[in-house]
Design a protein around this motif. Structure first.
Motif, short mmCIF file in Angstrom:
data_model
loop_
_atom_site.label_atom_id
_atom_site.label_comp_id
_atom_site.label_asym_id
_atom_site.label_seq_id
_atom_site.Cartn_x
_atom_site.Cartn_y
_atom_site.Cartn_z
N THR A 311 -53.31 49.45 -44.79
CA THR A 311 -52.87 48.08 -44.68
C THR A 311 -53.98 47.24 -44.05
OG1 THR A 311 -51.97 48.35 -42.44
CG2 THR A 311 -50.50 48.88 -44.29
N ALA A 312 -53.82 45.93 -44.11
CA ALA A 312 -54.80 45.06 -43.47
C ALA A 312 -54.88 45.33 -41.97
CB ALA A 312 -54.45 43.60 -43.73
N TRP A 313 -53.74 45.60 -41.35
CA TRP A 313 -53.73 45.88 -39.91
C TRP A 313 -54.44 47.20 -39.61
CZ3 TRP A 313 -53.73 43.43 -35.71
CH2 TRP A 313 -53.44 44.06 -34.48
N ASP A 314 -54.30 48.18 -40.52
CA ASP A 314 -55.06 49.44 -40.35
C ASP A 314 -56.56 49.13 -40.30
OD1 ASP A 314 -52.78 51.05 -40.39
OD2 ASP A 314 -52.86 51.28 -42.57
N THR A 315 -57.00 48.25 -41.16
CA THR A 315 -58.42 47.88 -41.19
C THR A 315 -58.82 47.18 -39.91
OG1 THR A 315 -58.33 47.67 -43.60
CG2 THR A 315 -60.21 46.67 -42.49
N VAL A 316 -57.96 46.31 -39.40
CA VAL A 316 -58.25 45.64 -38.12
C VAL A 316 -58.47 46.67 -37.03
CG1 VAL A 316 -57.29 44.15 -36.32
CG2 VAL A 316 -57.01 43.53 -38.73
N LEU A 317 -57.59 47.65 -36.96
CA LEU A 317 -57.71 48.69 -35.93
C LEU A 317 -58.98 49.51 -36.10
CD1 LEU A 317 -53.98 49.88 -35.70
CD2 LEU A 317 -55.20 48.28 -34.20
N LEU A 318 -59.32 49.83 -37.35
CA LEU A 318 -60.56 50.58 -37.60
C LEU A 318 -61.80 49.77 -37.21
CD1 LEU A 318 -59.75 52.26 -41.05
CD2 LEU A 318 -60.16 53.44 -38.88
N SER A 319 -61.75 48.47 -37.46
CA SER A 319 -62.91 47.63 -37.13
C SER A 319 -63.18 47.58 -35.64
CB SER A 319 -62.69 46.21 -37.66
OG SER A 319 -61.77 45.49 -36.85
N ARG A 320 -62.14 47.83 -34.84
CA ARG A 320 -62.25 47.75 -33.38
C ARG A 320 -62.44 49.10 -32.72
NH1 ARG A 320 -56.99 43.74 -32.49
NH2 ARG A 320 -57.95 41.81 -33.30
N LYS A 321 -62.49 50.18 -33.48
CA LYS A 321 -62.57 51.51 -32.88
C LYS A 321 -63.82 51.65 -32.02
CE LYS A 321 -61.36 55.42 -34.39
NZ LYS A 321 -61.29 56.69 -35.14
N PRO A 416 -65.57 39.84 -31.46
CA PRO A 416 -64.20 39.32 -31.55
C PRO A 416 -64.18 37.80 -31.51
CG PRO A 416 -64.63 40.27 -29.37
CD PRO A 416 -65.81 40.59 -30.22
N GLY A 417 -65.31 37.21 -31.12
CA GLY A 417 -65.43 35.75 -31.07
C GLY A 417 -66.40 35.35 -29.99
N ALA A 418 -66.83 34.10 -30.00
CA ALA A 418 -67.73 33.60 -28.97
C ALA A 418 -67.01 33.59 -27.62
CB ALA A 418 -68.20 32.19 -29.32
N PHE A 419 -67.75 33.82 -26.55
CA PHE A 419 -67.17 33.84 -25.21
C PHE A 419 -66.59 32.46 -24.88
CE2 PHE A 419 -67.88 33.73 -20.46
CZ PHE A 419 -66.79 34.52 -20.17
N CYS A 420 -65.38 32.45 -24.34
CA CYS A 420 -64.72 31.17 -24.08
C CYS A 420 -64.47 30.93 -22.60
CB CYS A 420 -63.41 31.07 -24.87
SG CYS A 420 -62.24 32.40 -24.51
N GLY A 421 -65.35 31.44 -21.76
CA GLY A 421 -65.19 31.26 -20.33
C GLY A 421 -65.63 29.88 -19.85
N VAL A 445 -86.66 31.15 -45.19
CA VAL A 445 -86.84 32.59 -45.41
C VAL A 445 -85.48 33.19 -45.74
CG1 VAL A 445 -88.88 32.83 -43.95
CG2 VAL A 445 -86.61 33.05 -42.92
N PRO A 446 -85.43 34.33 -46.46
CA PRO A 446 -84.15 34.93 -46.81
C PRO A 446 -83.37 35.36 -45.57
CG PRO A 446 -85.95 35.89 -48.09
CD PRO A 446 -86.58 35.07 -47.03
N VAL A 447 -82.07 35.12 -45.58
CA VAL A 447 -81.19 35.52 -44.48
C VAL A 447 -80.08 36.40 -45.04
CG1 VAL A 447 -79.66 34.77 -42.63
CG2 VAL A 447 -81.66 33.37 -43.24
N LEU A 448 -79.97 37.61 -44.50
CA LEU A 448 -78.90 38.53 -44.88
C LEU A 448 -78.05 38.79 -43.65
CD1 LEU A 448 -77.47 40.66 -46.66
CD2 LEU A 448 -79.23 42.29 -45.94
N SER A 449 -76.72 38.61 -43.78
CA SER A 449 -75.80 38.89 -42.68
C SER A 449 -74.84 39.99 -43.11
CB SER A 449 -75.02 37.63 -42.29
OG SER A 449 -75.89 36.63 -41.80
N ILE A 450 -74.65 40.97 -42.24
CA ILE A 450 -73.76 42.11 -42.54
C ILE A 450 -72.71 42.21 -41.44
CG2 ILE A 450 -73.64 44.57 -43.06
CD1 ILE A 450 -76.67 44.50 -43.60
N VAL A 451 -71.44 42.10 -41.82
CA VAL A 451 -70.36 42.26 -40.85
C VAL A 451 -70.07 43.75 -40.72
CG1 VAL A 451 -68.02 41.59 -40.22
CG2 VAL A 451 -69.42 40.04 -41.61
N ILE A 452 -70.37 44.31 -39.56
CA ILE A 452 -70.26 45.77 -39.37
C ILE A 452 -68.99 46.17 -38.62
CG2 ILE A 452 -72.74 46.16 -39.50
CD1 ILE A 452 -72.76 46.29 -36.42
N GLY A 453 -68.31 45.21 -38.00
CA GLY A 453 -67.08 45.49 -37.26
C GLY A 453 -66.16 44.30 -37.34
N GLU A 454 -66.03 43.60 -36.23
CA GLU A 454 -65.23 42.38 -36.21
C GLU A 454 -66.09 41.16 -36.51
OE1 GLU A 454 -61.87 42.23 -33.07
OE2 GLU A 454 -63.47 43.36 -32.10
N GLY A 455 -65.59 40.30 -37.36
CA GLY A 455 -66.24 39.01 -37.61
C GLY A 455 -65.29 37.92 -37.17
#
Length: 568
Positions: A311-321, A416-421, A445-455
């Motif tokens: 499920t999508a939630w399963d993926t959320v949990l895996l992204s945060r492992k 998980p997001g930018a710091f909001c302190g 110049v070329p820019v490549l971005s790879i989301v490896i966990g949480e975006g």
């Protein structure tokens, strides 16, 4: 009379057979030993010379004479000195100035406080300038300014990088306002050198203060420093006298400047030659054009279906492992010669962002990653991967540096997001993110971005304005966390699983929406055991990406990126 009654007297025989006087001082040839001015211990002079002029006992750094420094850094037989003899002049007719300069010349065998010229560092050609503290504390007069300016001008004309070892007490008081003008003159020459696309490396040594700190010393594309060097505009005694307070331990030392964002890297003296050579190699003109990017790539777009029952939630949990590889794991697995640089040049060095230069199959690249920790201690240091404004400003500084020298940029997104302190808001979190989006849009110049966990939200997007954006199979990319989404829309954070489904946060969702270009598949959820396999998959795909943009002009690359987002 009585006081002399028992005074000992000597006969001739006593004198003849008297034992030699005992002394605690051995008969040591002059110059064989000296006392360390830091630990006050006696040290063998030859040991100091063989140890890069570092005390073998306390590891304290001695100041190095200009020619000795050149011997340590420049390849034997390659140094060609420029402006070795310069005629003295006294612009303010200051009394006694000529006598003082002549005394310094006699003592140091130098014509002024800096030696400039051209040479090679491990075969890499370079223009070099080395300040010598023995000459009037290497203060900057108009001749020093002339020598630095002429060196920068010749380097610009000959398309050579510049390395300057700074060491100075600041402006030369005997030259007054004329000395002050050298700050502007040297800065202007280095600006032209920079605009010509040439590299300037500044190496800060003990001490670097005053007008030198406020001009050429802090203008390096890359700023290195020796350990524990005193670096600052006003001297510590002046500051203490002005504010009436005792300064903290380590104030204005190299380590303090790294922590506060003004120095890229502290380099031990014995490693300086190799470090400089590595940086020069990665900035060599035309290095990228010589790299072959035609290696075969395995196309994984249709390799298998992602309908694995998750499920999508399963993926959320895996992204945060906690055992998922972090940015530095992929950086070390994919790239060679990674050299991390620190600081935003304004305020600090944010541990939630790592970045620097490296090579990819021989091609110089800039690599930047949002970095999580692997345990509680590391997560605290990395602020759980939530960047502060200085982190985004560091990332942008490195991106603009990459643009100057024509290096592709690879970003690893995992936050998980930018710091909001409170402090993030005080320092302009929104402005920092907005500035990244604004500047990244037009990078040439070329820019490549790879989301490896949480975006997570704008904190992720600030590193993902790329020509292409990829995602790991078990990564997520969303406007905010599913918990936050559920709380805002349904006033119930427990509905996060349902929110994850409707938000379309998975890699498959975003590929279907044409918001990303590629998925890096995970036969098993990413971990250290399959890191090598995943890194190999990324590497093959990166080869294809580099080849795709290799023939484009800067304007075409920027336009490609603009149109990518224009279609969304």
């Amino acid at each position: 009379m009585l006081k002399d009654m028992f005074k000992k007297t000597y006969t001739l025989i006593d004198t003849k057979y008297k034992s030699p006087a005992k002394t605690d001082k051995p008969n040591i040839p002059e110059g064989l030993w000296r006392k360390c001015n830091k630990c006050r211990q006696p040290i063998y002079t030859e040991d100091v010379k063989n140890n890069y002029y570092i005390c073998p006992k306390c590891k304290g750094y001695f100041r190095v004479h200009a020619y000795r420094r050149i011997e340590m850094i420049i390849d034997d037989g390659t140094f060609e000195e420029w402006n070795k003899t310069v005629e003295f002049s006294n612009p303010l007719n200051f009394p006694g100035y000529e006598k003082k300069v002549n005394a310094a010349k006699e003592k140091t065998k130098l014509n002024e406080a800096i030696v400039t010229g051209k040479g090679k560092i491990h075969g890499e050609p370079v223009v070099i300038g080395v300040c010598d503290a023995r000459f009037l504390m290497s203060s900057t007069g108009h001749i020093v300014g002339d020598k630095i300016t002429e060196a920068a001008e010749r380097a610009t004309k000959e398309k050579l990088p510049v390395v300057i070892f700074a060491c100075s007490g600041g402006a030369r008081m005997q030259e007054g306002i004329v000395s002050l003008m050298q700050m502007a003159k040297t800065s202007a020459a280095l600006k032209r050198h920079h605009e010509a696309g040439q590299l300037f490396i500044s190496v800060l040594t003990d001490p670097t203060t005053g007008g030198v700190t406020a001009s050429f010393a802090m203008l390096g594309d890359i700023i290195l420093a020796e350990p524990n060097a005193l670096i600052g505009f006003a001297g510590p005694r002046v500051i203490e006298q002005t504010i009436g307070q005792k300064l903290p331990e380590g104030f204005q030392r190299s380590e303090f400047l790294v922590e506060h964002g003004f120095v890229d890297k502290i380099v031990k003296r014995e490693e300086q030659k190799d470090t400089l050579a590595a940086i020069l190699r990665m900035h060599k003109t035309g290095a990228s054009e010589k790299v072959d990017m035609t290696a075969p790539v395995v196309d994984n777009h249709g390799r298998r279906s992602l309908d694995s029952g998750k499920t999508a939630w399963d993926t959320v949990l895996l992204s945060r492992k906690s055992d998922r590889p972090v940015a530095t794991d992929y950086i070390n697995a994919i790239f060679e010669d990674f050299m991390e640089f620190h600081g935003d040049r304004y305020l600090g060095d944010d541990g939630a962002i790592v970045g620097g230069i490296a090579t990819f199959r021989g091609m110089p690249v800039t690599v930047i990653g949002q970095q999580k920790g692997k345990n509680t201690k590391e997560n605290i240091k990395r602020n759980f991967g939530m960047p502060s404004p200085e982190g985004y400003r560091k990332a942008l500084r490195l991106m603009k540096q990459a643009e100057t020298f024509g290096r592709p940029i690879i970003c690893f997104v995992d936050t998980p997001g930018a710091f909001c302190g409170l402090e993030a808001e005080e320092r302009g979190q929104g402005e920092a993110i907005a500035k990244n989006l604004f500047e990244m849009a037009s990078l040439t110049v070329p820019v490549l971005s790879i989301v490896i966990g949480e975006g997570g939200s704008g904190g992720a997007l600030a590193m993902a304005v790329g020509n292409e954006v990829w995602m790991m199979e078990n990564a997520i990319y969303s406007v905010l966390s599913p918990e936050g989404f559920a709380s805002i829309l349904w006033k119930d954070s427990k509905k996060a699983g349902e929110a994850a489904k409707v938000m379309k946060v998975t890699a498959k969702d975003l590929l279907d929406l044409k918001l990303i270009e590629r998925i890096i598949y995970e036969d098993e959820p990413a971990c250290q055991d399959n890191l090598e396999l995943l890194a190999g998959e990324m590497s093959r795909a990166m080869t294809e990406f580099m080849a795709k943009f290799k023939g484009m002009t800067g304007e075409e690359i920027a336009e490609h990126r603009y149109q990518r987002f224009r279609r969304m």
